[in-house]
Design a protein around this motif. Structure first.
Motif, PDB file in Angstrom:
ATOM      1  N   PRO A   1       0.898  -1.230   0.077  1.00 17.70           N
ATOM      2  CA  PRO A   1       0.056  -0.062  -0.060  1.00 17.70           C
ATOM      3  C   PRO A   1       0.957   1.122  -0.099  1.00 17.70           C
ATOM      4  CG  PRO A   1      -0.645  -1.561   1.643  1.00 17.70           C
ATOM      5  CD  PRO A   1       0.570  -1.906   1.309  1.00 17.70           C
ATOM      6  N   ASN A   2       0.357   2.290  -0.797  1.00 13.74           N
ATOM      7  CA  ASN A   2       1.208   3.651  -0.803  1.00 13.74           C
ATOM      8  C   ASN A   2       2.312   3.575  -1.120  1.00 13.74           C
ATOM      9  OD1 ASN A   2      -1.368   4.828   0.056  1.00 13.74           O
ATOM     10  ND2 ASN A   2      -1.169   4.146   2.260  1.00 13.74           N
ATOM     11  N   ALA A   3       2.935   2.585  -2.064  1.00 15.19           N
ATOM     12  CA  ALA A   3       4.406   2.538  -2.217  1.00 15.19           C
ATOM     13  C   ALA A   3       4.753   3.789  -3.255  1.00 15.19           C
ATOM     14  CB  ALA A   3       4.684   1.203  -2.939  1.00 15.19           C
ATOM     15  N   ARG A   4       6.063   4.082  -3.113  1.00 16.90           N
ATOM     16  CA  ARG A   4       6.756   5.038  -3.965  1.00 16.90           C
ATOM     17  C   ARG A   4       7.414   3.984  -4.934  1.00 16.90           C
ATOM     18  NH1 ARG A   4       9.972   9.623  -1.628  1.00 16.90           N
ATOM     19  NH2 ARG A   4      10.037  10.277  -3.813  1.00 16.90           N
ATOM     20  N   PHE A   5       7.428   4.409  -6.322  1.00 14.57           N
ATOM     21  CA  PHE A   5       7.905   3.493  -7.277  1.00 14.57           C
ATOM     22  C   PHE A   5       8.518   4.306  -8.510  1.00 14.57           C
ATOM     23  CE2 PHE A   5       3.599   3.167  -7.651  1.00 14.57           C
ATOM     24  CZ  PHE A   5       3.181   3.253  -8.870  1.00 14.57           C
ATOM     25  N   MET A   6       9.168   3.723  -9.216  1.00 10.26           N
ATOM     26  CA  MET A   6       9.540   4.316 -10.672  1.00 10.26           C
ATOM     27  C   MET A   6       8.747   3.706 -11.625  1.00 10.26           C
ATOM     28  SD  MET A   6      13.092   4.451 -12.495  1.00 10.26           S
ATOM     29  CE  MET A   6      13.176   2.734 -12.733  1.00 10.26           C
ATOM     30  N   GLN A   7       8.092   4.476 -12.341  1.00  8.43           N
ATOM     31  CA  GLN A   7       7.141   4.081 -13.633  1.00  8.43           C
ATOM     32  C   GLN A   7       7.910   4.496 -14.912  1.00  8.43           C
ATOM     33  OE1 GLN A   7       3.126   4.694 -13.095  1.00  8.43           O
ATOM     34  NE2 GLN A   7       2.512   3.628 -15.092  1.00  8.43           N
ATOM     35  N   ILE A   8       8.011   3.766 -16.043  1.00  8.91           N
ATOM     36  CA  ILE A   8       8.537   4.286 -17.334  1.00  8.91           C
ATOM     37  C   ILE A   8       7.409   4.076 -18.213  1.00  8.91           C
ATOM     38  CG2 ILE A   8      10.382   3.909 -19.015  1.00  8.91           C
ATOM     39  CD1 ILE A   8      12.182   2.585 -16.930  1.00  8.91           C
TER      40      ILE A   8
ATOM     41  N   VAL B   1       8.763   9.057 -11.033  1.00  6.16           N
ATOM     42  CA  VAL B   1       8.376   8.635  -9.746  1.00  6.16           C
ATOM     43  C   VAL B   1       7.083   8.759  -9.261  1.00  6.16           C
ATOM     44  CG1 VAL B   1       9.141   8.440  -7.204  1.00  6.16           C
ATOM     45  CG2 VAL B   1      10.875   8.622  -8.904  1.00  6.16           C
ATOM     46  N   ASN B   2       6.204   7.701  -8.978  1.00  2.88           N
ATOM     47  CA  ASN B   2       4.665   7.767  -8.750  1.00  2.88           C
ATOM     48  C   ASN B   2       4.483   7.172  -7.338  1.00  2.88           C
ATOM     49  OD1 ASN B   2       3.969   9.267 -11.197  1.00  2.88           O
ATOM     50  ND2 ASN B   2       4.041   7.032 -12.278  1.00  2.88           N
ATOM     51  N   GLN B   3       2.953   7.225  -6.759  1.00  4.96           N
ATOM     52  CA  GLN B   3       2.890   6.544  -5.612  1.00  4.96           C
ATOM     53  C   GLN B   3       1.433   6.207  -5.873  1.00  4.96           C
ATOM     54  OE1 GLN B   3       3.266   9.157  -2.391  1.00  4.96           O
ATOM     55  NE2 GLN B   3       2.473   7.732  -0.657  1.00  4.96           N
ATOM     56  N   ALA B   4       1.339   4.853  -5.428  1.00  3.45           N
ATOM     57  CA  ALA B   4       0.266   4.108  -5.445  1.00  3.45           C
ATOM     58  C   ALA B   4       0.201   2.677  -4.705  1.00  3.45           C
ATOM     59  CB  ALA B   4      -0.342   3.957  -6.819  1.00  3.45           C
ATOM     60  N   THR B   5      -0.679   2.021  -4.829  1.00  2.24           N
ATOM     61  CA  THR B   5      -0.597   0.755  -4.162  1.00  2.24           C
ATOM     62  C   THR B   5      -0.165  -0.433  -5.245  1.00  2.24           C
ATOM     63  OG1 THR B   5      -2.288   1.078  -2.491  1.00  2.24           O
ATOM     64  CG2 THR B   5      -1.970  -1.322  -3.072  1.00  2.24           C
ATOM     65  N   LEU B   6       0.757  -1.207  -5.006  1.00  2.38           N
ATOM     66  CA  LEU B   6       1.179  -2.265  -5.821  1.00  2.38           C
ATOM     67  C   LEU B   6       0.650  -3.533  -5.450  1.00  2.38           C
ATOM     68  CD1 LEU B   6       5.000  -0.870  -6.143  1.00  2.38           C
ATOM     69  CD2 LEU B   6       2.957  -0.574  -7.910  1.00  2.38           C
ATOM     70  N   ARG B   7       0.661  -4.462  -6.573  1.00  2.62           N
ATOM     71  CA  ARG B   7       0.246  -5.709  -6.163  1.00  2.62           C
ATOM     72  C   ARG B   7       1.391  -6.659  -7.096  1.00  2.62           C
ATOM     73  NH1 ARG B   7      -5.030  -6.450  -8.051  1.00  2.62           N
ATOM     74  NH2 ARG B   7      -5.468  -5.944  -5.708  1.00  2.62           N
TER      75      ARG B   7
ATOM     76  N   THR C   1      -2.310  -0.842  -8.798  1.00  3.33           N
ATOM     77  CA  THR C   1      -4.008  -1.208  -8.538  1.00  3.33           C
ATOM     78  C   THR C   1      -4.803  -0.327  -8.832  1.00  3.33           C
ATOM     79  OG1 THR C   1      -4.111  -0.706  -6.173  1.00  3.33           O
ATOM     80  CG2 THR C   1      -3.580  -2.923  -6.606  1.00  3.33           C
ATOM     81  N   ASP C   2      -4.657   0.828  -8.959  1.00  5.46           N
ATOM     82  CA  ASP C   2      -5.486   2.047  -9.566  1.00  5.46           C
ATOM     83  C   ASP C   2      -5.687   1.942 -10.908  1.00  5.46           C
ATOM     84  OD1 ASP C   2      -3.176   2.618  -9.852  1.00  5.46           O
ATOM     85  OD2 ASP C   2      -3.350   4.733  -8.941  1.00  5.46           O
TER      86      ASP C   2
END
Length: 356
Positions: free
Chosen positions: A49-56, A63-69, A104-105
């Protein structure tokens, strides 16, 4: 005669039960504690939940923030397993494993990999195999797997094990911490600490990230840290729960750094429940084969052998008429001469004499 026949039959059945007990303990049980060739396809799901991650996206990194699965899928590769030879033949099994991480969003794919590796059927540890590979989406590369990856040994002990980490392509120790109940199942918790390790990346990909996320730097590296906790059912070596606190920083040669991953991935409640249920069922089966089955057969066999021997060796009882043998009379010669004739009529003198 009849008791001897029954005794011999019981003795034979008892010996047979003892033979089956030995076969179950020394032949069947060792084979049961091995990874099967026909393992069913399994999936484990973890969320951060509420992870910070790099998205290409379209070549642009942000760098974005959202829940990852994260979903990891494991299935056996029967075709490659059949080709194993040498020391691997019969003692190893090939698995195909894949992972997908989505947000997840939006359901957008953040990262993915697939891999093929050979595991020892007893210890669950990765084996040296010249056909293992790892595909991270951009290219397929060779990899040298070792240690535990997706499973611990049958009969896991309270000690330190080496767990392979895919991000740094090497093993790090995971120490035993404590025993913990999860969904009514006893598990062993192990913790692996990785601190400020360098994650290898292709040169062109690293240069792309540095140019977009660390302005002014000409090169850099990815600093990777992870606290990995695994809860293992010790009889089967199956993972019941996994939690990973991951951190990645892109560090430029100019001293600047950018966080490209800050997430805590934990098995979902549903994944934990399914893992605990499967591990519990397999544990009962192994205990039945290893302990309770042989013990029950051995006890039954010993009882039948003893009873059978007692019945077969028991001397037969002499048969009697009327339940007793009348005592011969004592008296004069006249009485003695006629005694046998009188005794021949039990209704006349026999019972009366006996009563007196």
């Amino acid at each position: 005669m009849r008791s001897r026949v029954i005794g011999a039959a019981l003795f034979g059945v008892g010996v047979l039960a003892l033979v089956f007990a030995g076969g179950l303990a020394f032949v069947v049980a060792p084979q049961a504690e091995r990874l099967p060739y026909d393992l069913e396809r399994t999936q484990s799901v973890a969320e951060a939940p509420n992870a910070r991650f790099m998205q290409i996206t379209n070549g642009k990194a942000e760098v974005n923030q959202a829940t990852l699965r994260s979903t990891i899928t494991v299935q056996p590769d029967a075709k490659e397993t059949a080709k194993l030879d040498g020391s691997l033949d019969g003692d190893a099994v090939v698995w195909l494993v894949g992972q997908e991480v989505i947000r997840t969003d939006t359901k957008a794919l953040i990262s993915a990999y697939s891999t093929s590796l050979a595991l020892d059927r007893k210890s669950g540890a990765a084996q040296q195999w010249d056909k293992q590979w790892l595909d991270t989406g951009s290219n397929r590369q060779s990899v040298n797997y070792s240690g535990q990856i997706y499973k611990f040994p049958f009969g896991t002990e309270k000690k330190t094990y080496e767990i392979f980490d895919r991000d740094i392509n090497s093993t790090q120790p995971a120490r035993f911490v404590k025993t913990e109940q999860i969904n009514g199942l006893e598990t062993y918790q192990f913790t692996q600490e990785i601190r400020d390790a360098t994650q290898p990346l292709p040169a062109d990909r690293l240069q792309l990230l540095v140019g977009q996320l660390v302005p002014g730097a000409t090169t850099g590296r990815v600093s990777y840290s992870n606290t990995r906790k695994v809860w293992v059912e010790p009889t089967t070596g199956q993972f019941v729960k996994v939690e990973e606190t991951q951190s990645k920083k892109l560090v430029g040669d100019n001293g600047q750094e950018t966080v490209i991953l800050d997430a805590v991935f934990t098995y979902t409640d549903d994944a934990i429940a399914r893992s605990a249920d499967t591990a519990g069922s397999n544990r009962q089966l192994l205990q039945m084969v290893n302990l309770w089955g042989p013990l029950a057969l051995a006890v039954i066999g010993l009882v039948l052998v003893i009873v059978g021997l007692l019945m077969a060796l028991r001397r037969p009882r002499l048969a009697t008429v009327g339940g007793s043998v009348p005592e011969p009379r004592r008296g004069s010669g006249r009485h003695a001469d006629t005694g046998s004739a009188g005794d021949a009529d039990p209704g006349r003198d026999g019972p009366q004499k006996a009563d007196r």
